[in-house]
Design an enzyme around this catalytic site. Sequence first.
Site, mmCIF file in Angstrom:
data_model
loop_
_atom_site.group_PDB
_atom_site.id
_atom_site.type_symbol
_atom_site.label_atom_id
_atom_site.label_comp_id
_atom_site.label_asym_id
_atom_site.label_seq_id
_atom_site.Cartn_x
_atom_site.Cartn_y
_atom_site.Cartn_z
ATOM 1 N N ARG A 1 2.147 -10.359 6.949
ATOM 2 C CA ARG A 1 3.520 -10.236 7.454
ATOM 3 C C ARG A 1 3.640 -9.494 8.776
ATOM 4 N NH1 ARG A 1 7.272 -8.865 2.466
ATOM 5 N NH2 ARG A 1 8.857 -9.102 4.059
ATOM 6 N N PRO B 1 0.826 -1.217 0.000
ATOM 7 C CA PRO B 1 0.000 0.000 0.000
ATOM 8 C C PRO B 1 0.861 1.268 0.000
ATOM 9 C CG PRO B 1 -0.670 -1.529 1.730
ATOM 10 C CD PRO B 1 0.621 -2.016 1.189
ATOM 11 N N GLU B 2 0.681 2.083 -1.021
ATOM 12 C CA GLU B 2 1.306 3.397 -1.085
ATOM 13 C C GLU B 2 0.174 4.418 -1.056
ATOM 14 O OE1 GLU B 2 4.174 3.542 -4.319
ATOM 15 O OE2 GLU B 2 4.515 1.399 -4.177
ATOM 16 N N HIS C 1 -4.577 -14.386 9.010
ATOM 17 C CA HIS C 1 -3.723 -13.426 9.701
ATOM 18 C C HIS C 1 -4.504 -12.151 10.028
ATOM 19 C CE1 HIS C 1 -0.256 -15.919 8.794
ATOM 20 N NE2 HIS C 1 -0.688 -15.999 7.549
#
Length: 276
Positions: A113, A2-3, A94
């Site tokens: 992550r 994500p930017e 997750h």
Amino acid sequence: MPELPEVETVRRSLVPIILDKPIESVDVYYERILQHITVREFRKQTIGRSILDLIRRGKYLIFQFENHLDLVAHLRMTGRLIYYSDAGIAMAKHTSAVFGFGSGGELRFEDVRKFGTLDLVPSGEYEQIKGLHSLGVEPLSEAFSVEHLQDLIENRSTKIKGLLLDQTKIAGLGNIYADESLFMAKIHPERPASSLGREEVKRLHRAIKEVLQDAILGQGTTLRDYRTGYGREGSFQNKLQIYGKKGEKCPRCGVDLEYKKVAGRTSHFCPGCQRE
DNA sequence: AAAACCGCCTGTCGGC
DNA sequence: TGCCGACAGGCGGTTT
């Protein structure tokens, strides 16, 4: 990853759903997602409260609570913030945290992550969130002018790619949009920043704005993990010109595209039209 | 001051 | 098939 365009898309997709509704439950499944606050204190301050507004700074999302607290979220590499209208939907493997609303809907922070973060601070007091506190200019704001970019670049020997990724200079560019912007501006990623001529600075300034705006229109780039706040994929991956295109021909000049590590990141460029 | 490196994590991929 | 290392890249922190 994500930017700015992805984070802005998440913001826009969540605003119509989550504002002004009391949060009835908060569950934290990965405690280290919380940065400067305990789970107990975090729950105490958020349960029963409503979110009045949701804003973005760089790649940060800031949920402004009615009790003058800001919930600051960063998705880092693989974080997702997805609203599920039915809490009965099975949780993703997750899932780091879940905010339950009275309507039965849930906002879930999912993060394979686990690099993503949440913080809760008095509104506007970001000193302890270093990345947010030291953030540079918003590239889509009027403050980001050609002159501003020129000032950032002046007398800097650092490679232009590294400068674009420096969040304390420009807020929100990541590896994908830095590469896309440099390609559009026909500038090699390893060029020393200070070597850029006036026309190149103008082209780069324009390219950054265009690439980010187009990517927002496309609801971001889904290469793997990114989803909007509705859990949908973006579409800008179909419009990428250079990122991830190694082995293909340049869409502009037909030369074989290359990639190499620049400023520690894999950088894609065209040796034909982005000359060193 | 800047650059290089590491740690944080998990999943995927290429090589053997 | 399965194991193993490399890699993905944002950011904070440390070292060079």
